[in-house]
Enzyme design. Structure first.
Site, PDB file in Angstrom:
ATOM      1  N   ASN A   8      -5.719   7.959  11.048  1.00 12.27           N
ATOM      2  CA  ASN A   8      -6.912   7.430  10.372  1.00 12.27           C
ATOM      3  C   ASN A   8      -7.052   5.975  10.808  1.00 12.27           C
ATOM      4  O   ASN A   8      -6.307   5.116  10.357  1.00 12.27           O
ATOM      5  CB  ASN A   8      -6.712   7.544   8.853  1.00 12.27           C
ATOM      6  CG  ASN A   8      -7.854   6.918   8.072  1.00 12.27           C
ATOM      7  OD1 ASN A   8      -8.863   6.499   8.644  1.00 12.27           O
ATOM      8  ND2 ASN A   8      -7.698   6.859   6.750  1.00 12.27           N
ATOM      9  N   LYS A  10      -9.370   4.003  10.140  1.00 14.49           N
ATOM     10  CA  LYS A  10     -10.062   3.204   9.103  1.00 14.49           C
ATOM     11  C   LYS A  10     -11.132   2.319   9.763  1.00 14.49           C
ATOM     12  O   LYS A  10     -11.738   2.737  10.750  1.00 14.49           O
ATOM     13  CB  LYS A  10      -9.036   2.418   8.275  1.00 14.49           C
ATOM     14  CG  LYS A  10      -7.950   3.336   7.698  1.00 14.49           C
ATOM     15  CD  LYS A  10      -7.080   2.681   6.670  1.00 14.49           C
ATOM     16  CE  LYS A  10      -6.039   3.693   6.162  1.00 14.49           C
ATOM     17  NZ  LYS A  10      -5.201   3.147   5.107  1.00 14.49           N
ATOM     18  N   HIS A  94     -10.367   9.918   0.445  1.00 13.40           N
ATOM     19  CA  HIS A  94      -9.287   8.941   0.647  1.00 13.40           C
ATOM     20  C   HIS A  94      -9.274   7.987  -0.553  1.00 13.40           C
ATOM     21  O   HIS A  94     -10.327   7.669  -1.108  1.00 13.40           O
ATOM     22  CB  HIS A  94      -9.523   8.170   1.952  1.00 13.40           C
ATOM     23  CG  HIS A  94      -8.329   7.378   2.380  1.00 13.40           C
ATOM     24  ND1 HIS A  94      -8.006   6.180   1.800  1.00 13.40           N
ATOM     25  CD2 HIS A  94      -7.368   7.628   3.297  1.00 13.40           C
ATOM     26  CE1 HIS A  94      -6.888   5.726   2.353  1.00 13.40           C
ATOM     27  NE2 HIS A  94      -6.482   6.581   3.271  1.00 13.40           N
ATOM     28  N   GLU A  96      -9.009   4.942  -0.634  1.00 13.75           N
ATOM     29  CA  GLU A  96      -9.837   3.751  -0.415  1.00 13.75           C
ATOM     30  C   GLU A  96     -11.292   4.028  -0.767  1.00 13.75           C
ATOM     31  O   GLU A  96     -12.058   3.096  -1.054  1.00 13.75           O
ATOM     32  CB  GLU A  96      -9.665   3.256   1.035  1.00 13.75           C
ATOM     33  CG  GLU A  96      -8.295   2.604   1.208  1.00 13.75           C
ATOM     34  CD  GLU A  96      -7.720   2.656   2.614  1.00 13.75           C
ATOM     35  OE1 GLU A  96      -8.462   2.934   3.574  1.00 13.75           O
ATOM     36  OE2 GLU A  96      -6.497   2.414   2.739  1.00 13.75           O
ATOM     37  N   GLU A 161      -1.195  11.199  -0.393  1.00 14.23           N
ATOM     38  CA  GLU A 161      -1.010   9.793  -0.046  1.00 14.23           C
ATOM     39  C   GLU A 161      -0.853   8.981  -1.330  1.00 14.23           C
ATOM     40  O   GLU A 161      -1.866   8.605  -1.957  1.00 14.23           O
ATOM     41  CB  GLU A 161      -2.227   9.267   0.715  1.00 14.23           C
ATOM     42  CG  GLU A 161      -2.486   9.967   2.020  1.00 14.23           C
ATOM     43  CD  GLU A 161      -3.278   9.094   2.992  1.00 14.23           C
ATOM     44  OE1 GLU A 161      -2.751   8.807   4.057  1.00 14.23           O
ATOM     45  OE2 GLU A 161      -4.391   8.674   2.652  1.00 14.23           O
ATOM     46  N   GLY A 167      -0.274   1.255   3.451  1.00 13.24           N
ATOM     47  CA  GLY A 167      -0.368  -0.085   4.029  1.00 13.24           C
ATOM     48  C   GLY A 167       0.612  -1.079   3.438  1.00 13.24           C
ATOM     49  O   GLY A 167       0.457  -2.289   3.623  1.00 13.24           O
ATOM     50  N   SER A 206       2.350   4.595   4.960  1.00 10.90           N
ATOM     51  CA  SER A 206       3.335   3.819   5.722  1.00 10.90           C
ATOM     52  C   SER A 206       4.241   4.686   6.594  1.00 10.90           C
ATOM     53  O   SER A 206       5.425   4.409   6.728  1.00 10.90           O
ATOM     54  CB  SER A 206       4.173   2.935   4.782  1.00 10.90           C
ATOM     55  OG  SER A 206       3.337   1.985   4.130  1.00 10.90           O
TER      56      SER A 206
HETATM   57  P1  13P Z   1      -0.806   3.436   6.378  1.00 11.76           P
HETATM   58  O1  13P Z   1      -0.125   4.398   7.330  1.00 11.76           O
HETATM   59  O2  13P Z   1      -1.316   2.203   7.060  1.00 11.76           O
HETATM   60  O3  13P Z   1       0.015   3.178   5.168  1.00 11.76           O
HETATM   61  O4  13P Z   1      -2.145   4.200   5.864  1.00 11.76           O
HETATM   62  C1  13P Z   1      -2.031   5.471   5.348  1.00 11.76           C
HETATM   63  C2  13P Z   1      -3.386   5.995   5.129  1.00 11.76           C
HETATM   64  O5  13P Z   1      -4.100   5.565   4.243  1.00 11.76           O
HETATM   65  C3  13P Z   1      -3.856   7.079   6.027  1.00 11.76           C
HETATM   66  O6  13P Z   1      -5.022   7.664   5.550  1.00 11.76           O
END
Ligand code: 13P
Length: 244
Positions: A8, A10, A94, A96, A161, A167, A206
């Site tokens: 992803n 982002k 997601h 986010e 997740e 992150g 992560s």
């Molecule tokens: P990270 O791998 O940067 O923690 O992000 C995970 C994520 O949100 C994938 O959709």
């Protein structure tokens, strides 16, 4: 079933960087991977990345879609538009988006329906916040997200997740991952019946090359959804290789 390693990207990547990353992945995967490999770039570069990866071993997806196929929805991208740009997959729900834009389970479910109608395979994300885990509600929250976000007959992928692992460099413990994947599987079969037994459940939060092999070997883990490490070709390829 083969594992799925999904990147992803982002809101990262202008055209030149994105194409360079796509080409580096294609070059690094000259031998067919032992798993399914997917990247989800920003909508602005999706078509260019899909063209660059066409015919190779890396599939392409979007990061979100609107429930309607077209209309007066300024700034949104629909599922048929993603398909038209070369996507075969789409990430939905997601954290986010759930937390940043107030997306409800019901909205995620509508989006999943739209994705399937457009010929996309949805990857529906679920996961608890740190507060919810600390208060002992992680499994209840995730089970409710599964129950509310998946349309009847859902044949996509679920990504677990934990919000606090995204992150942050913190990953859930192996025991917690196994326990949550078991809980998700049981909710999937309750919500979807027998069809829920075979769906892939990814872990995300992560995920890095170091530790990926151990993570991917855990019972019930059907792959990984990778954020930060998917922006570095060597790191993402390291995770792909860890999946076999
Ligand atoms: P990270 O791998 O940067 O923690 O992000 C995970 C994520 O949100 C994938 O959709």
């Amino acid at each position: 079933m083969r594992q799925l390693i999904a990147g992803n990207w982002k809101m990262n990547g202008l055209r030149a960087d994105s194409l360079a990353l796509a080409r580096a992945l294609a070059a690094g995967l000259e031998q067919p991977a032992g798993c399914d490999v997917l990247v989800c770039p920003p909508a602005t570069v999706l078509a260019a990345v899909a063209d660059a990866l066409a015919g190779g071993g890396v599939m392409v997806g979007g990061q979100d879609c609107h429930p309607e196929p077209s209309g007066a929805c300024t700034g949104d991208v629909s599922a048929p538009m993603l398909r038209d740009a070369g996507a075969g997959w789409v990430i939905l729900g997601h954290s986010e988006r759930r937390l940043g834009y107030g997306e409800s389970n019901a909205l995620v479910q509508e989006k999943a329906r739209a994705a399937v109608a457009a010929g996309l395979t949805p990857i529906v994300c679920v996961g608890e916040t740190e507060q919810q885990r600390l208060s002992g509600n992680a499994e209840t929250v995730v089970a409710a997200q599964i129950d509310g976000s998946l349309p009847p007959g859902f044949a996509g992928v679920v990504a677990y997740e934990p919000v606090w692992a995204i992150g942050t460099g913190r990953t859930a413990s192996e025991d917690d991952i196994v326990a949550m994947h078991r809980c998700i599987r049981s909710q999937l079969t309750e919500t979807l019946g027998e069809a829920g037994a075979g769906l892939r459940i990814l872990y995300g939060g992560s995920v890095k090359p170091a530790g990926a092999a151990a993570l991917l070997a855990l019972p019930g883990v059907g792959g990984a959804l990778v954020g930060g490490a998917s922006l570095v070709a060597a790191d993402f390829l390291g995770i792909v290789r860890a999946a076999g």
